[in-house]
Design an enzyme around this catalytic site. Sequence first.
Site, PDB file in Angstrom:
ATOM      1  N   ASN A  10      -2.470   8.945 -10.482  1.00 54.59           N
ATOM      2  CA  ASN A  10      -1.425   9.074  -9.697  1.00 54.59           C
ATOM      3  C   ASN A  10      -0.299   8.054  -9.801  1.00 54.59           C
ATOM      4  O   ASN A  10      -0.537   6.972  -9.555  1.00 54.59           O
ATOM      5  CB  ASN A  10      -1.818   9.080  -8.490  1.00 54.59           C
ATOM      6  CG  ASN A  10      -0.963   9.082  -7.199  1.00 54.59           C
ATOM      7  OD1 ASN A  10       0.273   9.522  -7.614  1.00 54.59           O
ATOM      8  ND2 ASN A  10      -1.102   9.067  -6.006  1.00 54.59           N
ATOM      9  N   LYS A  12       2.426   7.976  -8.873  1.00 57.38           N
ATOM     10  CA  LYS A  12       3.624   7.720  -7.702  1.00 57.38           C
ATOM     11  C   LYS A  12       4.999   7.639  -7.978  1.00 57.38           C
ATOM     12  O   LYS A  12       5.435   8.339  -8.984  1.00 57.38           O
ATOM     13  CB  LYS A  12       3.211   6.477  -6.731  1.00 57.38           C
ATOM     14  CG  LYS A  12       1.659   6.404  -6.380  1.00 57.38           C
ATOM     15  CD  LYS A  12       0.968   5.244  -5.672  1.00 57.38           C
ATOM     16  CE  LYS A  12      -0.542   5.514  -5.380  1.00 57.38           C
ATOM     17  NZ  LYS A  12      -0.903   4.812  -4.482  1.00 57.38           N
ATOM     18  N   HIS A  97      -1.935  13.274   0.376  1.00 57.25           N
ATOM     19  CA  HIS A  97      -2.156  11.915   0.080  1.00 57.25           C
ATOM     20  C   HIS A  97      -1.830  11.004   1.043  1.00 57.25           C
ATOM     21  O   HIS A  97      -1.021  11.273   1.926  1.00 57.25           O
ATOM     22  CB  HIS A  97      -1.333  11.388  -1.238  1.00 57.25           C
ATOM     23  CG  HIS A  97      -1.634  10.262  -1.695  1.00 57.25           C
ATOM     24  ND1 HIS A  97      -0.911   9.072  -1.265  1.00 57.25           N
ATOM     25  CD2 HIS A  97      -2.367   9.778  -2.768  1.00 57.25           C
ATOM     26  CE1 HIS A  97      -1.450   7.912  -1.991  1.00 57.25           C
ATOM     27  NE2 HIS A  97      -2.449   8.372  -2.787  1.00 57.25           N
ATOM     28  N   GLU A  99       0.003   8.373   1.237  1.00 54.89           N
ATOM     29  CA  GLU A  99       1.431   8.022   1.480  1.00 54.89           C
ATOM     30  C   GLU A  99       2.070   9.125   2.196  1.00 54.89           C
ATOM     31  O   GLU A  99       3.096   8.948   2.678  1.00 54.89           O
ATOM     32  CB  GLU A  99       1.862   7.710   0.175  1.00 54.89           C
ATOM     33  CG  GLU A  99       1.301   6.229  -0.174  1.00 54.89           C
ATOM     34  CD  GLU A  99       0.963   5.797  -1.540  1.00 54.89           C
ATOM     35  OE1 GLU A  99       1.572   6.568  -2.509  1.00 54.89           O
ATOM     36  OE2 GLU A  99       0.093   5.017  -1.715  1.00 54.89           O
ATOM     37  N   GLU A 169     -10.129   8.821  -0.106  1.00 55.93           N
ATOM     38  CA  GLU A 169      -9.315   7.691  -0.397  1.00 55.93           C
ATOM     39  C   GLU A 169      -9.044   6.918   1.067  1.00 55.93           C
ATOM     40  O   GLU A 169      -8.084   7.175   1.540  1.00 55.93           O
ATOM     41  CB  GLU A 169      -7.782   8.060  -0.951  1.00 55.93           C
ATOM     42  CG  GLU A 169      -8.088   8.620  -2.439  1.00 55.93           C
ATOM     43  CD  GLU A 169      -6.705   8.363  -3.031  1.00 55.93           C
ATOM     44  OE1 GLU A 169      -6.644   7.803  -4.235  1.00 55.93           O
ATOM     45  OE2 GLU A 169      -5.668   8.620  -2.578  1.00 55.93           O
ATOM     46  N   GLY A 175      -3.878   0.466  -2.968  1.00 58.70           N
ATOM     47  CA  GLY A 175      -3.060  -0.373  -3.224  1.00 58.70           C
ATOM     48  C   GLY A 175      -3.289  -1.872  -2.815  1.00 58.70           C
ATOM     49  O   GLY A 175      -2.276  -2.497  -3.095  1.00 58.70           O
ATOM     50  N   SER A 215      -7.788   1.351  -5.112  1.00 60.99           N
ATOM     51  CA  SER A 215      -7.759   0.014  -6.011  1.00 60.99           C
ATOM     52  C   SER A 215      -9.029   0.254  -6.915  1.00 60.99           C
ATOM     53  O   SER A 215      -9.764  -0.819  -7.194  1.00 60.99           O
ATOM     54  CB  SER A 215      -8.376  -0.971  -4.934  1.00 60.99           C
ATOM     55  OG  SER A 215      -7.236  -1.484  -4.222  1.00 60.99           O
TER      56      SER A 215
HETATM   57  P1  PGA Z   1      -4.346   2.644  -5.891  1.00 59.95           P
HETATM   58  O1  PGA Z   1      -3.793   4.054  -5.527  1.00 59.95           O
HETATM   59  O2  PGA Z   1      -5.183   2.922  -7.012  1.00 59.95           O
HETATM   60  O3  PGA Z   1      -3.134   1.713  -6.351  1.00 59.95           O
HETATM   61  O4  PGA Z   1      -5.024   1.927  -4.909  1.00 59.95           O
HETATM   62  C1  PGA Z   1      -4.552   5.183  -5.305  1.00 59.95           C
HETATM   63  C2  PGA Z   1      -3.751   6.231  -4.857  1.00 59.95           C
HETATM   64  O5  PGA Z   1      -3.091   6.033  -3.966  1.00 59.95           O
HETATM   65  O6  PGA Z   1      -4.252   7.556  -5.244  1.00 59.95           O
END
Ligand code: PGA
Length: 251
Positions: A10, A12, A97, A99, A169, A175, A215
Amino acid sequence: MHLKPVIAANWKLNHSPTDAKAFLQRFLAQSPKLNERTLIFFPSAITITTVIEGLRERPDVWVGVQNVHSEAQGAFTGENSVLMARDVGARVVLVGHSERRHVFGETDAITTKKMALIAQARLTAMLCVGETLEEREAGRTASVVERQLTAGLAELDDAQVASVMLAYEPVWAIGTGRTATPEDASEIHGVLRRALVSRVGEKVAAGIPILYGGSVNRGNASLLLAAADVDGLLVGGASLDADSWASIVRA
Ligand code: PGA
């Protein structure tokens, strides 16, 4: 049943078309076709054509979009539609997701509509679910992810549910550098699997991949992937660097 692991990137709001070209050159040079993995890239909508063209020789790698609008078309300035995604060659769509839910206010009702549109377009939806830290500390993780799953699948028939992918997630792990332990991931994947069994039965539920995200990096990928009921990884930050991503896909 042991599913072929799905390893998804992903990106983003990162990687312009120019960045993506450089990434693919470096990644493809060190990553020949992997029969034992399904790889997916989720670039931005502006970058997706470059990624699809860059992977023309690699039909084993799927490309998807990070979001689509909840209506098929109309006066929705700035949005992208599921049919446009299909037209450009996307095969998968991320839905719900964290976000989208927490930064852009995407509700369960919106995920219900998006999942239905994606199923009608015969694309694969990857429905993301996950609890906030507050919800986890209040002991509500299972009920939150079950509620999000129920909403996501609400308008799908059983055949449509069979082609869905899920990603667990935890919001507090995205993140942040904090990952769920493989045991925590297994526990919640088990909750999701049981919810799928009661919705579509044992056989169909066993064929639905449940990815872990939050992460993931090259240091923890193989342990997480080896955990019970973890059928793949959804990777944000650590998917942006071609070398890091190349080692995660081999995890
Ligand atoms: P991250 O994001 O690996 O940076 O924690 C995962 C995601 O949001 O799909």
